[in-house]
Design a protein around this motif. Structure first.
Motif, mmCIF file in Angstrom:
data_model
loop_
_atom_site.group_PDB
_atom_site.id
_atom_site.type_symbol
_atom_site.label_atom_id
_atom_site.label_comp_id
_atom_site.label_asym_id
_atom_site.label_seq_id
_atom_site.Cartn_x
_atom_site.Cartn_y
_atom_site.Cartn_z
ATOM 1 N N ALA A 20 41.454 34.425 82.365
ATOM 2 C CA ALA A 20 41.620 35.020 81.679
ATOM 3 C C ALA A 20 42.709 36.979 82.295
ATOM 4 O O ALA A 20 42.645 37.442 81.762
ATOM 5 C CB ALA A 20 40.266 35.867 82.134
ATOM 6 N N ILE A 21 43.216 36.915 83.285
ATOM 7 C CA ILE A 21 43.671 37.916 83.972
ATOM 8 C C ILE A 21 44.942 38.073 83.674
ATOM 9 O O ILE A 21 45.488 38.745 82.743
ATOM 10 C CB ILE A 21 44.307 38.149 84.967
ATOM 11 N N ILE A 22 45.375 36.746 83.234
ATOM 12 C CA ILE A 22 47.151 36.633 82.754
ATOM 13 C C ILE A 22 47.073 36.523 81.112
ATOM 14 O O ILE A 22 48.123 37.163 80.611
ATOM 15 C CB ILE A 22 47.900 35.573 83.691
ATOM 16 N N LEU A 23 45.916 35.852 80.882
ATOM 17 C CA LEU A 23 45.476 35.832 78.807
ATOM 18 C C LEU A 23 45.767 37.590 79.071
ATOM 19 O O LEU A 23 46.514 37.196 78.312
ATOM 20 C CB LEU A 23 44.857 35.469 78.620
ATOM 21 N N LEU A 24 44.990 38.360 79.348
ATOM 22 C CA LEU A 24 44.860 39.859 78.854
ATOM 23 C C LEU A 24 45.566 40.958 80.019
ATOM 24 O O LEU A 24 46.299 40.947 78.558
ATOM 25 C CB LEU A 24 43.556 40.320 79.929
ATOM 26 N N PRO A 30 53.339 45.007 76.847
ATOM 27 C CA PRO A 30 54.370 44.898 75.299
ATOM 28 C C PRO A 30 55.749 43.618 75.635
ATOM 29 O O PRO A 30 55.921 44.322 76.858
ATOM 30 C CB PRO A 30 54.669 46.501 75.054
ATOM 31 N N HIS A 31 55.699 42.998 74.856
ATOM 32 C CA HIS A 31 57.137 42.386 75.612
ATOM 33 C C HIS A 31 57.175 41.280 73.981
ATOM 34 O O HIS A 31 56.487 41.487 73.054
ATOM 35 C CB HIS A 31 56.862 41.053 76.663
ATOM 36 N N THR A 32 58.893 40.661 73.897
ATOM 37 C CA THR A 32 59.002 39.955 72.989
ATOM 38 C C THR A 32 58.068 38.570 73.043
ATOM 39 O O THR A 32 57.929 37.469 73.835
ATOM 40 C CB THR A 32 60.490 39.480 72.889
ATOM 41 N N THR A 33 58.015 37.960 71.679
ATOM 42 C CA THR A 33 57.036 36.798 71.748
ATOM 43 C C THR A 33 58.209 35.646 71.732
ATOM 44 O O THR A 33 58.849 35.745 71.054
ATOM 45 C CB THR A 33 56.174 36.509 70.582
ATOM 46 N N PRO A 34 57.353 34.777 72.799
ATOM 47 C CA PRO A 34 58.588 34.166 72.177
ATOM 48 C C PRO A 34 58.566 32.572 71.318
ATOM 49 O O PRO A 34 57.487 32.807 70.649
ATOM 50 C CB PRO A 34 58.136 33.077 73.766
ATOM 51 N N GLU A 38 59.376 24.006 72.752
ATOM 52 C CA GLU A 38 58.113 23.493 73.859
ATOM 53 C C GLU A 38 58.750 24.344 75.163
ATOM 54 O O GLU A 38 56.929 23.616 75.797
ATOM 55 C CB GLU A 38 59.431 22.117 73.923
ATOM 56 N N TYR A 39 58.256 25.682 75.041
ATOM 57 C CA TYR A 39 58.336 26.628 76.505
ATOM 58 C C TYR A 39 57.257 27.919 76.066
ATOM 59 O O TYR A 39 57.446 28.457 76.576
ATOM 60 C CB TYR A 39 59.461 26.872 76.999
ATOM 61 N N TYR A 40 56.774 27.511 74.478
ATOM 62 C CA TYR A 40 55.986 28.572 74.305
ATOM 63 C C TYR A 40 54.828 28.876 75.442
ATOM 64 O O TYR A 40 54.627 30.578 75.369
ATOM 65 C CB TYR A 40 55.412 28.133 73.091
ATOM 66 N N TYR A 41 54.181 28.216 75.696
ATOM 67 C CA TYR A 41 53.158 29.095 76.902
ATOM 68 C C TYR A 41 53.207 29.293 78.056
ATOM 69 O O TYR A 41 53.027 30.335 78.640
ATOM 70 C CB TYR A 41 51.623 27.948 76.629
ATOM 71 N N SER A 42 54.252 28.275 77.979
ATOM 72 C CA SER A 42 54.519 28.811 79.993
ATOM 73 C C SER A 42 55.597 29.892 80.034
ATOM 74 O O SER A 42 55.479 31.316 80.561
ATOM 75 C CB SER A 42 56.039 27.515 80.503
ATOM 76 N N GLY A 48 53.881 37.695 81.422
ATOM 77 C CA GLY A 48 52.960 38.371 81.091
ATOM 78 C C GLY A 48 52.977 38.245 82.799
ATOM 79 O O GLY A 48 52.179 39.659 83.366
ATOM 80 N N TYR A 49 53.619 37.780 84.077
ATOM 81 C CA TYR A 49 53.376 38.217 84.883
ATOM 82 C C TYR A 49 54.633 38.861 85.798
ATOM 83 O O TYR A 49 55.522 38.758 85.604
ATOM 84 C CB TYR A 49 54.023 37.000 85.696
#
Length: 140
Positions: A20-24, A30-34, A38-42, A48-49
């Protein structure tokens, strides 16, 4: 309920809190959307980190250390377990991706260090506060 089931449940709750922390944080920052693929989620999780996320994980580790008597290493690793889980998922779905998995796991271990240090700090705070609250015997 047995002690091992309680511990597993507590580690699972810590895993959910870390997720929940990392998703929130990844949604708020603000960051660019990947690019999808194949590497979308990671990539979404890794962007976000940041330093602020590490501080939030450190504070979460302190809270876990104060309120629980769990193993600090396992609790800290549980907080960031979403990273290797997503990497293993993507590596399974997209064959050939994440071909440097051992190096990624080392990076995730580095991500877990603020969590582990926080849990140890929380454990130290808990021990110090309980030691002051308990009466001591004369002559000790």
């Amino acid at each position: 309920m047995s002690s091992s089931v309680k511990h597993f449940f507590n580690y699972f709750l810590i895993f959910l809190a870390g997720t929940a922390i990392i998703l929130l944080v990844s949604k708020v920052q603000p960051h660019t959307t990947p690019d999808p693929g194949e590497y979308y989620y990671s990539n979404t999780l890794r962007t976000g980190y940041t330093v602020w996320t590490a501080i939030i994980f450190f504070v979460a580790g302190i809270i876990v250390g104060v309120i629980s008597k769990l193993n600090p290493w396992l609790a800290g690793l549980s907080l960031i377990f979403i990273f290797p889980l997503v990497t293993l998922y993507e590596g399974t779905i997209y064959r050939g991706s994440h071909n440097l998995l051992p190096f990624e796991l080392v990076i995730f271990f580095v991500f877990a260090l603020p969590c582990v240090i926080g849990v140890y700090a929380g454990k130290f705070i808990r021990n110090k506060s309980f030691n002051k609250a308990l009466p001591t015997k004369k002559g000790e």
